[in-house]
Motif scaffolding. Structure first.
Motif, PDB file in Angstrom:
ATOM      1  N   PHE A 216      -3.856   2.225  34.193  1.00  0.00           N
ATOM      2  CA  PHE A 216      -3.245   0.954  33.807  1.00  0.00           C
ATOM      3  C   PHE A 216      -2.169   0.559  34.816  1.00  0.00           C
TER       4      PHE A 216
ATOM      5  N   GLN B 130     -11.327   5.021  38.187  1.00  0.00           N
ATOM      6  CA  GLN B 130     -11.392   5.544  36.821  1.00  0.00           C
ATOM      7  C   GLN B 130     -12.613   6.447  36.675  1.00  0.00           C
TER       8      GLN B 130
ATOM      9  N   LYS C  66      -3.813  -5.298  32.727  1.00  0.00           N
ATOM     10  CA  LYS C  66      -3.273  -3.934  32.743  1.00  0.00           C
ATOM     11  C   LYS C  66      -1.769  -3.958  32.990  1.00  0.00           C
TER      12      LYS C  66
ATOM     13  N   SER D 115     -10.670   0.830  29.850  1.00  0.00           N
ATOM     14  CA  SER D 115      -9.414   0.194  29.415  1.00  0.00           C
ATOM     15  C   SER D 115      -9.674  -1.094  28.644  1.00  0.00           C
TER      16      SER D 115
ATOM     17  N   SER E 169      -2.459   4.054  21.578  1.00  0.00           N
ATOM     18  CA  SER E 169      -2.438   4.177  23.034  1.00  0.00           C
ATOM     19  C   SER E 169      -1.000   4.385  23.537  1.00  0.00           C
TER      20      SER E 169
ATOM     21  N   CYS F 198     -10.321   5.520  25.676  1.00  0.00           N
ATOM     22  CA  CYS F 198      -9.463   4.377  26.019  1.00  0.00           C
ATOM     23  C   CYS F 198      -8.081   4.817  26.467  1.00  0.00           C
ATOM     24  N   SER F 199      -7.629   5.987  26.044  1.00  0.00           N
ATOM     25  CA  SER F 199      -6.350   6.578  26.453  1.00  0.00           C
ATOM     26  C   SER F 199      -6.483   8.083  26.273  1.00  0.00           C
TER      27      SER F 199
END
Length: 163
Positions: free
Chosen positions: A110, A117, A139, A123, A83, A18-19
């Motif tokens: 983001f 991606q 985002k 995300s 994040s 996710c990050s």
């Protein structure tokens, strides 16, 4: 090469990131696994990168000093804070003036939502907490929140030092 390895491990394990932020001497991953234990995923990531590095630089031995460090994230607020920490790491380290200027971070997905991606990245867990008609709007709201929260946190730290 590290990002290619993350993609290969994703194919094997279906883990999702996710990050992320890759620094010169360490990395941060906000990772979600479902069927394969996190320790197996991390072992595969670290071993694959160590094998690549050792072959490229004709060295032998361990690359990473210690076992990976992990903490479970229990709620949406914790997810957002982790994040934020990851994305602001290059700014805190004074490597970059803004998170969007640091190439080796997922913040670009983001901040510039039209950048493609990688398969391992999602995300959705992060932006689902934010309002917006589209994923792009969510985002953008995340980026605004991150910058505001970071400024507020910096201001609080400065006030604490002055007292």
């Amino acid at each position: 090469m590290f990002l290619k390895i993350l993609n290969r491990v994703h194919q094997f394990s279906k883990m999702e990131i996710c990050s992320y932020c890759l620094m010169s001497n360490h990395y941060h991953l906000l990772i979600r696994t479902r069927s394969i234990p996190l320790s197996s995923v991390m072992r595969r990531i670290n071993k694959s990168y160590t094998d690549y590095f050792n072959e490229k630089y004709e060295v032998r031995g361990h690359l990473f000093e210690k076992r990976f460090f992990s903490n479970p994230v229990y709620d949406d607020y914790g997810l957002l804070e982790v994040s934020r920490y990851i994305h602001m790491n290059p700014v805190d380290a004074k490597i970059s003036s803004t998170p969007q200027n640091y190439y080796w971070s997922s913040y670009k997905y983001f901040f510039s939502p039209y950048i493609k991606q990688p398969n391992f990245f999602t995300s959705n867990p992060i932006v689902s907490s934010f309002p917006g008609e589209s994923i792009h709007a969510k985002k953008g709201t995340y980026c605004q929140w991150l910058e505001r929260a970071y400024r507020l946190d910096s201001l609080n730290k400065k006030n604490d030092l002055e007292q």
